[in-house]
Each structure stands twice: as C-alpha cells, then as structure tokens.
Write a protein that holds these residues in place. Sequence first.
Motif, mmCIF file in Angstrom:
data_model
loop_
_atom_site.group_PDB
_atom_site.id
_atom_site.type_symbol
_atom_site.label_atom_id
_atom_site.label_comp_id
_atom_site.label_asym_id
_atom_site.label_seq_id
_atom_site.Cartn_x
_atom_site.Cartn_y
_atom_site.Cartn_z
ATOM 1 N N GLU A 1 5.333 1.141 -1.748
ATOM 2 C CA GLU A 1 5.687 1.444 -3.141
ATOM 3 C C GLU A 1 5.292 0.294 -4.062
ATOM 4 O OE1 GLU A 1 9.822 2.543 -3.477
ATOM 5 O OE2 GLU A 1 9.610 4.093 -1.937
ATOM 6 N N TYR A 2 5.635 -0.930 -3.655
ATOM 7 C CA TYR A 2 5.266 -2.096 -4.453
ATOM 8 C C TYR A 2 3.746 -2.229 -4.549
ATOM 9 C CZ TYR A 2 10.063 -3.941 -4.578
ATOM 10 O OH TYR A 2 11.405 -4.132 -4.806
ATOM 11 N N THR B 1 11.362 -0.495 5.258
ATOM 12 C CA THR B 1 10.732 -1.697 4.718
ATOM 13 C C THR B 1 9.269 -1.436 4.407
ATOM 14 O OG1 THR B 1 12.248 -3.138 5.932
ATOM 15 C CG2 THR B 1 10.180 -4.119 5.164
ATOM 16 N N LYS B 2 8.547 -0.834 5.345
ATOM 17 C CA LYS B 2 7.123 -0.554 5.132
ATOM 18 C C LYS B 2 6.931 0.419 3.969
ATOM 19 C CE LYS B 2 2.973 -1.469 6.192
ATOM 20 N NZ LYS B 2 2.444 -2.798 5.942
ATOM 21 N N PHE C 1 2.946 -7.355 -6.133
ATOM 22 C CA PHE C 1 2.386 -7.763 -4.843
ATOM 23 C C PHE C 1 3.247 -8.848 -4.206
ATOM 24 C CE2 PHE C 1 -1.679 -6.262 -6.912
ATOM 25 C CZ PHE C 1 -1.733 -5.081 -6.202
ATOM 26 N N ALA C 2 3.796 -9.742 -5.019
ATOM 27 C CA ALA C 2 4.682 -10.788 -4.498
ATOM 28 C C ALA C 2 5.947 -10.163 -3.899
ATOM 29 C CB ALA C 2 5.035 -11.784 -5.599
ATOM 30 N N GLN C 3 6.474 -9.117 -4.535
ATOM 31 C CA GLN C 3 7.657 -8.442 -3.998
ATOM 32 C C GLN C 3 7.339 -7.782 -2.659
ATOM 33 O OE1 GLN C 3 8.472 -6.338 -7.823
ATOM 34 N NE2 GLN C 3 10.589 -6.827 -7.321
ATOM 35 N N ALA C 4 6.155 -7.203 -2.562
ATOM 36 C CA ALA C 4 5.743 -6.607 -1.285
ATOM 37 C C ALA C 4 5.679 -7.677 -0.206
ATOM 38 C CB ALA C 4 4.393 -5.917 -1.443
#
Length: 73
Positions: free
Chosen positions: A11-12, A5-6, A32-35
Amino acid sequence: MVSDTKRKVLEYFTAGRNMYKLMEFGEARQLFAQALELDPDDGPSRVYLDRCQHYLDNPPPEDWDGVFVMQTK
C-alpha cells in the motif's frame, strides 16, 4: 498468502509510486520510508526512496516523462 505487513508495504509502495509519477518527491519519499520501516529489505522501496532523494536534490525538467536515467554505473 500475503501477510498483513507485506500488504501494508505494498500500500505504501503503491501510494509512493503514484506521488512519484506526479513529481511529488517529498511525499513519495515519506511513503517509501514508511514501507521500509515495516520491511527494511524491500528493494523496490529502497530504489524509489533513493530516486526521490535524487530528484529532490536535482529536480527533473517540467516535461519529465517518469523515466530515471542513470548517470553512473
């Protein structure tokens, strides 16, 4: 050891920073929203998401050097 996950958050974030530097604020904001969907507590992604929204609302000049100048405390 970095979790999967991290690693995906990173990556995002990295892709978002690249788009941010290219002044592609809409695309950067989405990354950034996906992260943040994966890790809602990711502070750097939150900061850049907010900056992207600021620049979508108030576009920087053409000669923008990538520096964010705070207008208020």
